[in-house]
Design a protein around this motif. Structure first.
Motif, PDB file in Angstrom:
ATOM      1  N   LYS A 253       0.831  -1.202   0.000  1.00 20.46           N
ATOM      2  CA  LYS A 253       0.000   0.000   0.000  1.00 20.46           C
ATOM      3  C   LYS A 253       0.872   1.261   0.000  1.00 20.46           C
ATOM      4  N   LEU A 254       1.945   1.246   0.767  1.00 20.53           N
ATOM      5  CA  LEU A 254       2.881   2.368   0.778  1.00 20.53           C
ATOM      6  C   LEU A 254       3.571   2.518  -0.571  1.00 20.53           C
ATOM      7  N   TYR A 255       3.899   1.403  -1.221  1.00 20.94           N
ATOM      8  CA  TYR A 255       4.527   1.440  -2.541  1.00 20.94           C
ATOM      9  C   TYR A 255       3.593   2.121  -3.544  1.00 20.94           C
ATOM     10  N   ARG A 256       2.327   1.731  -3.531  1.00 22.75           N
ATOM     11  CA  ARG A 256       1.376   2.335  -4.469  1.00 22.75           C
ATOM     12  C   ARG A 256       1.223   3.831  -4.215  1.00 22.75           C
ATOM     13  N   TYR A 257       1.291   4.248  -2.980  1.00 26.47           N
ATOM     14  CA  TYR A 257       1.099   5.662  -2.620  1.00 26.47           C
ATOM     15  C   TYR A 257       2.336   6.502  -2.918  1.00 26.47           C
ATOM     16  N   PHE A 258       3.510   5.979  -2.606  1.00 26.36           N
ATOM     17  CA  PHE A 258       4.732   6.776  -2.705  1.00 26.36           C
ATOM     18  C   PHE A 258       5.564   6.507  -3.956  1.00 26.36           C
ATOM     19  N   VAL A 259       5.355   5.362  -4.611  1.00 26.31           N
ATOM     20  CA  VAL A 259       6.180   5.024  -5.774  1.00 26.31           C
ATOM     21  C   VAL A 259       5.367   5.040  -7.057  1.00 26.31           C
ATOM     22  N   ASN A 260       4.411   4.120  -7.168  1.00 32.43           N
ATOM     23  CA  ASN A 260       3.643   4.036  -8.414  1.00 32.43           C
ATOM     24  C   ASN A 260       2.303   3.361  -8.141  1.00 32.43           C
ATOM     25  N   GLU A 261       1.226   4.041  -8.503  1.00 33.74           N
ATOM     26  CA  GLU A 261      -0.115   3.524  -8.229  1.00 33.74           C
ATOM     27  C   GLU A 261      -0.481   2.346  -9.116  1.00 33.74           C
ATOM     28  N   THR A 262       0.052   2.312 -10.325  1.00 32.80           N
ATOM     29  CA  THR A 262      -0.406   1.321 -11.311  1.00 32.80           C
ATOM     30  C   THR A 262       0.639   0.259 -11.649  1.00 32.80           C
ATOM     31  N   ALA A 263       1.905   0.642 -11.740  1.00 28.40           N
ATOM     32  CA  ALA A 263       2.962  -0.315 -12.097  1.00 28.40           C
ATOM     33  C   ALA A 263       3.689  -0.768 -10.824  1.00 28.40           C
ATOM     34  N   VAL A 264       3.143  -1.775 -10.170  1.00 25.75           N
ATOM     35  CA  VAL A 264       3.720  -2.261  -8.910  1.00 25.75           C
ATOM     36  C   VAL A 264       4.705  -3.391  -9.201  1.00 25.75           C
ATOM     37  N   ASP A 265       5.948  -3.207  -8.780  1.00 24.14           N
ATOM     38  CA  ASP A 265       6.982  -4.225  -8.943  1.00 24.14           C
ATOM     39  C   ASP A 265       6.911  -5.155  -7.724  1.00 24.14           C
ATOM     40  N   GLU A 266       6.314  -6.338  -7.915  1.00 21.66           N
ATOM     41  CA  GLU A 266       6.074  -7.259  -6.799  1.00 21.66           C
ATOM     42  C   GLU A 266       7.373  -7.716  -6.138  1.00 21.66           C
ATOM     43  N   ALA A 267       8.430  -7.880  -6.920  1.00 20.05           N
ATOM     44  CA  ALA A 267       9.713  -8.317  -6.345  1.00 20.05           C
ATOM     45  C   ALA A 267      10.268  -7.255  -5.401  1.00 20.05           C
ATOM     46  N   LYS A 268      10.131  -5.993  -5.802  1.00 17.08           N
ATOM     47  CA  LYS A 268      10.610  -4.908  -4.931  1.00 17.08           C
ATOM     48  C   LYS A 268       9.745  -4.799  -3.672  1.00 17.08           C
ATOM     49  N   VAL A 269       8.437  -4.988  -3.817  1.00 16.66           N
ATOM     50  CA  VAL A 269       7.559  -4.972  -2.648  1.00 16.66           C
ATOM     51  C   VAL A 269       7.951  -6.099  -1.688  1.00 16.66           C
ATOM     52  N   MET A 271      10.895  -7.493  -1.327  1.00 20.65           N
ATOM     53  CA  MET A 271      12.179  -7.136  -0.712  1.00 20.65           C
ATOM     54  C   MET A 271      11.967  -6.097   0.400  1.00 20.65           C
ATOM     55  N   LEU A 272      11.176  -5.070   0.106  1.00 16.86           N
ATOM     56  CA  LEU A 272      10.912  -4.020   1.096  1.00 16.86           C
ATOM     57  C   LEU A 272      10.136  -4.568   2.290  1.00 16.86           C
ATOM     58  N   GLU A 289      14.542   3.242   2.865  1.00 15.18           N
ATOM     59  CA  GLU A 289      14.839   2.259   1.815  1.00 15.18           C
ATOM     60  C   GLU A 289      14.271   2.715   0.471  1.00 15.18           C
ATOM     61  N   ILE A 290      13.042   3.223   0.487  1.00  8.40           N
ATOM     62  CA  ILE A 290      12.388   3.650  -0.755  1.00  8.40           C
ATOM     63  C   ILE A 290      13.078   4.873  -1.335  1.00  8.40           C
ATOM     64  N   PHE A 291      13.289   5.899  -0.517  1.00  6.03           N
ATOM     65  CA  PHE A 291      13.832   7.163  -1.026  1.00  6.03           C
ATOM     66  C   PHE A 291      15.308   7.076  -1.395  1.00  6.03           C
ATOM     67  N   MET A 292      16.028   6.094  -0.843  1.00  7.46           N
ATOM     68  CA  MET A 292      17.437   5.923  -1.176  1.00  7.46           C
ATOM     69  C   MET A 292      17.638   5.074  -2.433  1.00  7.46           C
ATOM     70  N   ALA A 293      16.617   4.314  -2.828  1.00  8.11           N
ATOM     71  CA  ALA A 293      16.761   3.375  -3.947  1.00  8.11           C
ATOM     72  C   ALA A 293      16.887   4.097  -5.279  1.00  8.11           C
ATOM     73  N   ASN A 294      17.799   3.661  -6.118  1.00  9.75           N
ATOM     74  CA  ASN A 294      17.946   4.253  -7.459  1.00  9.75           C
ATOM     75  C   ASN A 294      16.664   4.106  -8.273  1.00  9.75           C
ATOM     76  N   TRP A 295      15.983   2.960  -8.119  1.00 12.34           N
ATOM     77  CA  TRP A 295      14.783   2.716  -8.917  1.00 12.34           C
ATOM     78  C   TRP A 295      13.642   3.670  -8.569  1.00 12.34           C
ATOM     79  N   PHE A 296      13.655   4.243  -7.364  1.00 14.65           N
ATOM     80  CA  PHE A 296      12.617   5.214  -6.989  1.00 14.65           C
ATOM     81  C   PHE A 296      12.628   6.416  -7.940  1.00 14.65           C
TER      82      PHE A 296
END
Length: 483
Positions: A253-269, A271-272, A289-296
């Motif tokens: 839920k945090l990933y969808r809110y802070f990273v991407n609402e539609t393209a959720v990377d399940e592997a990254k979720v 790991m987090l 972890e999220i804000f430091m990641a290059n992929w963010f």
């Protein structure tokens, strides 16, 4: 695809971890190590708890234990106090978001306000719950979950005041499992029935404080998620936190809110979620972890979120300092755009994403900067807040709020705008670069608001008018709706 520029990366962080940032802040961050910037964003200017948002003091409250003995006039005054108080609490929290020096604290609180969706017509209960959320927004999820679950607002909203061993009420247990921790499909109906027994006796007293009423608590053995014991409510919350699915559900839920609402990377979720679980549910560590990641900072995530109505309004007012003659107009704006604080549409909160946009709200979003900054009349009606199923006696009060918002709508929006403070950040920018700098500061992704188009509609009679009109035109673009 070319790499994302440092400036865009910093603006992306400023919007996801807050409500945007002006040019001087982005300039101050430029060239610094990401670790230092992220630490500043996470910690804020000082390690103090957020200032209390308070509109009513406990000493001023009526004795709720005597509510049944009140006469008609006393009950009317109590309803008026609550209705006016919730409006004032909405405005006070909005101002806290606008003026905060720790935007992530308030952004996280806004997220949790939707996650722990709750409706109560009691202003003091709302104030208590808001403070619990704001104080724990970046702390420990277990502590936040426990404090919210023991708040009179949530206990009343989910009917746990009526949960007793003779007649267990499953509503509270169901929502704690489905919406607050594990998510639907990760428990059985039997788990809910047994969990409801664990929560028997949890309630609040006439002064608005949590109480455990042992005489109506079920002391029998329960079996929940494969574990057996004479569990109480605290035991049950620990069982839910021990289950890794809770970490997975919250992280997603945090990933969808802070990273991407539609393209959720399940592997990254995954790991987090694993790191979140093993940190003991440390929210700040997860956000680091999220804000430091290059992929963010990948291009696919930048400008991919539709701003919620509150993000849009707060971001605009943080960009251009202003005060409304009647601050209640913020409630009308929220009503038109579909996000009235303290009135989530249902127990699941606001769905977000494309649900923020329909034909009427999109047209108003694009016109909003002109309505505010050109002092135009407000001619769009706020949407009615739908009374929540089971609101009972509060149903009428929701209808009364709708009527209040309707009375406010047909007014001219008068605001005192501090353009001088806004102009200062552009004082050293040459005239020929102003349009692109303004667009670059207000948009994380600019696909259409070029200098030629902005010049076409700008008032070029003075530098001041040029900056004002270009700014308003940029804020009226579809790109400004995204972050």
């Amino acid at each position: 695809m070319p790499p994302v520029s440092e400036k865009i990366q910093l603006q992306h962080l400023a919007w996801r971890a807050g409500f945007g940032a002006p040019l001087p802040v982005i300039a101050e961050w430029a060239g610094k190590r990401r670790k230092d910037i992220v630490n500043k964003v996470l910690i804020g200017p000082r390690k103090a708890a957020p200032a209390v948002v308070e509109v009513i003091n406990e000493s001023a409250l009526p004795d709720y234990r005597k509510a049944k003995e009140m006469n008609a006039e006393e009950r009317k005054k109590l309803r008026q106090m609550n209705r006016q108080g919730i409006k004032e609490l909405n405005i006070a929290w909005t101002h806290a978001m606008i003026n905060t020096e720790h935007p992530l604290q308030e952004k996280m609180a806004l997220f949790w306000h939707g996650h722990f969706a709750c409706r109560t017509q009691n202003v003091y209960f709302n104030q208590q719950l808001l403070q619990v959320i704001r104080e724990n927004a970046l702390g420990n999820f277990g502590a936040l979950l426990t404090a919210v679950s023991k708040s009179p607002a949530m206990l009343a909203f989910l009917n746990n005041q009526q949960n007793r061993k003779q007649h267990p009420n499953e509503n509270f247990a169901r929502e704690v499992m489905e919406l607050f921790t594990m998510g639907r499909g990760n428990y059985t109906e039997r788990d809910i029935k047994e969990a409801a027994r664990a929560f028997t006796g949890w309630g609040f007293d006439g002064t608005g404080h949590f109480v455990f009423r042992e005489r109506i608590h079920d002391n029998g053995v329960k079996e929940v998620l494969g574990k057996r014991g004479n569990f109480n409510g605290d035991d049950l919350l620990k069982i839910l936190l021990d289950n890794k699915q809770t970490a997975r559900f919250i992280t997603a839920k945090l990933y969808r809110y802070f990273v991407n609402e539609t393209a959720v990377d399940e592997a990254k979720v995954d790991m987090l979620a694993d790191k979140f679980y093993h940190s003991g549910y440390d929210i700040k560590s997860l956000m680091r972890e999220i804000f430091m990641a290059n992929w963010f900072y990948d291009d696919q995530h930048i400008g991919s979120r539709i701003k919620s109505p509150v993000e849009l309004l707060v971001g605009m007012r943080r960009s251009i300092p202003l005060e409304f003659e009647r601050e209640e107009v913020m409630l009308v704006f929220q009503g038109i755009l579909g996000q009235q604080l303290f009135y989530p549409p249902n127990v699941a909160g606001w769905p977000g994403g494309r649900n923020w946009i329909d034909s009427s709200s999109l047209m108003f979003r694009l016109r909003l900067p002109q309505v505010i900054l050109y002092a135009q009349e407000l001619r769009t009606r706020p949407k009615d807040i739908t009374p929540e199923m089971g609101e009972g006696q509060n149903y009428k009060r929701t209808l009364e709020l709708n009527e209040t918002l309707r009375r406010l709508y047909a007014r001219r929006v008068n605001a005192t705008i501090n353009w001088d403070a806004y102009m200062q950040q552009y004082r050293d920018i040459p005239r020929e670069r102003l349009a692109s700098e303004i667009a670059g500061a207000l948009l994380v992704k600019n696909t259409g608001a070029g200098k030629t188009l902005l010049d076409k509609y700008a008032d070029a009679s003075s530098r001041e008018n040029y900056i004002k009109t270009v700014t308003i035109d940029v804020m009226c673009t579809p790109e400004y709706q995204l972050c």
